[in-house]
Design an enzyme around this catalytic site. Structure first.
Site, short mmCIF file in Angstrom:
data_model
loop_
_atom_site.label_atom_id
_atom_site.label_comp_id
_atom_site.label_asym_id
_atom_site.label_seq_id
_atom_site.Cartn_x
_atom_site.Cartn_y
_atom_site.Cartn_z
N GLU A 219 0.85 -1.18 0.00
CA GLU A 219 0.00 0.00 0.00
C GLU A 219 0.90 1.24 0.00
O GLU A 219 2.00 1.22 0.57
CB GLU A 219 -0.90 0.05 1.25
CG GLU A 219 -1.93 -1.07 1.35
CD GLU A 219 -3.16 -0.86 0.45
OE1 GLU A 219 -3.27 0.23 -0.14
OE2 GLU A 219 -3.97 -1.78 0.34
N CYS A 220 0.38 2.32 -0.57
CA CYS A 220 1.20 3.54 -0.58
C CYS A 220 1.14 4.27 0.76
O CYS A 220 1.97 5.11 1.06
CB CYS A 220 0.76 4.47 -1.70
SG CYS A 220 -0.94 5.03 -1.56
#
Ligand code: SF4
Length: 224
Positions: A219-220
């Site tokens: 995930e960013c």
């Protein structure tokens, strides 16, 4: 304050369009996060039938695929949307000067923080809630996403109307209703972000297998 647990239970089996319709009637200021995936465009399609112009934003990391930049213009021409352009405080040159060249190769966590996580705070300032296209099926980190939840990190509501939909559900709706689709989806990218950190997935791989290959990262950081 909304009772998000009660609402989440109520909307668990509701059609996403109904969720959006009812959320729009709560007297809250919502904004839609656009990464120009099929999910986001389908949500925009529904929102445009509920209230115009649709309030939305996109996080321009300056490293998106050329296809995404072109598709953004197509979406903006097609739908009545106030699409806010959110950029990092550091240009790529500033970032290279401060952290070194191609930070995504050295420290993608820091790069995502500068280019996505921090700008999101600016994008959400002044809003009561944001709307996202995340789905439970996309990854283990999203498997417990509620249709509506309190986003403690940003201190506002988070609406995930497609939480229960499958890839096929979204694809079928887009095809049947003429919703424009980012060409990257047809090139082996069920999920995409910045081009340096995304590769096409191979048959049998999971939806987000092409993101940050080689790193312990899926995930960013904008979805906690
Ligand atoms: S996805 Fe890659 S290039 Fe984009 S902000 Fe994150 S680390 Fe940087």
């Amino acid at each position: 304050m909304l009772d998000v647990e009660t609402l989440a239970r109520k909307w668990e089996k509701a059609h996403p369009r109904v969720i959006l319709q009812e959320a729009s009637g709560l007297g809250l200021k919502w904004t839609l996060a656009m990464s120009f995936s099929r999910e986001d465009t389908v949500i925009l399609h529904w929102l445009s039938q509920i209230r115009q112009p649709v309030d939305a934003f996109w996080l321009d990391t300056n490293l998106l695929f050329p296809e995404t930049y072109e598709f953004k213009d197509e979406v903006a021409a097609r739908y009545p949307v106030n699409l806010r352009h959110i950029q990092p405080s550091l240009s790529l040159a500033d970032q290279a000067e401060r952290y070194g060249e191609s930070l995504w190769k050295q420290d993608p966590h820091q790069c995502c923080y500068v280019r996505k996580v921090e700008p999101l705070f600016a994008a959400l300032a002044g809003y009561d809630g944001w709307i996202t296209g995340i789905r439970r099926e996309q990854s283990p980190t999203r498997a417990h996403a509620k249709v509506i939840e309190w986003d403690a990190q940003h201190e506002l509501y988070k609406l995930n109307p497609l939480a229960l939909w499958s890839t096929e559900d979204v694809q079928s709706f887009a095809e049947a209703n003429g919703v424009p689709v980012n060409p990257l989806h047809g090139q082996g990218y069920p999920s995409f972000g910045c081009y340096p950190c995304t590769r096409p997935v191979k048959p049998g791989e999971s939806i987000r297998a092409g993101r940050w290959e080689g790193w312990d990262k899926s995930e960013c950081g904008i979805h906690q």
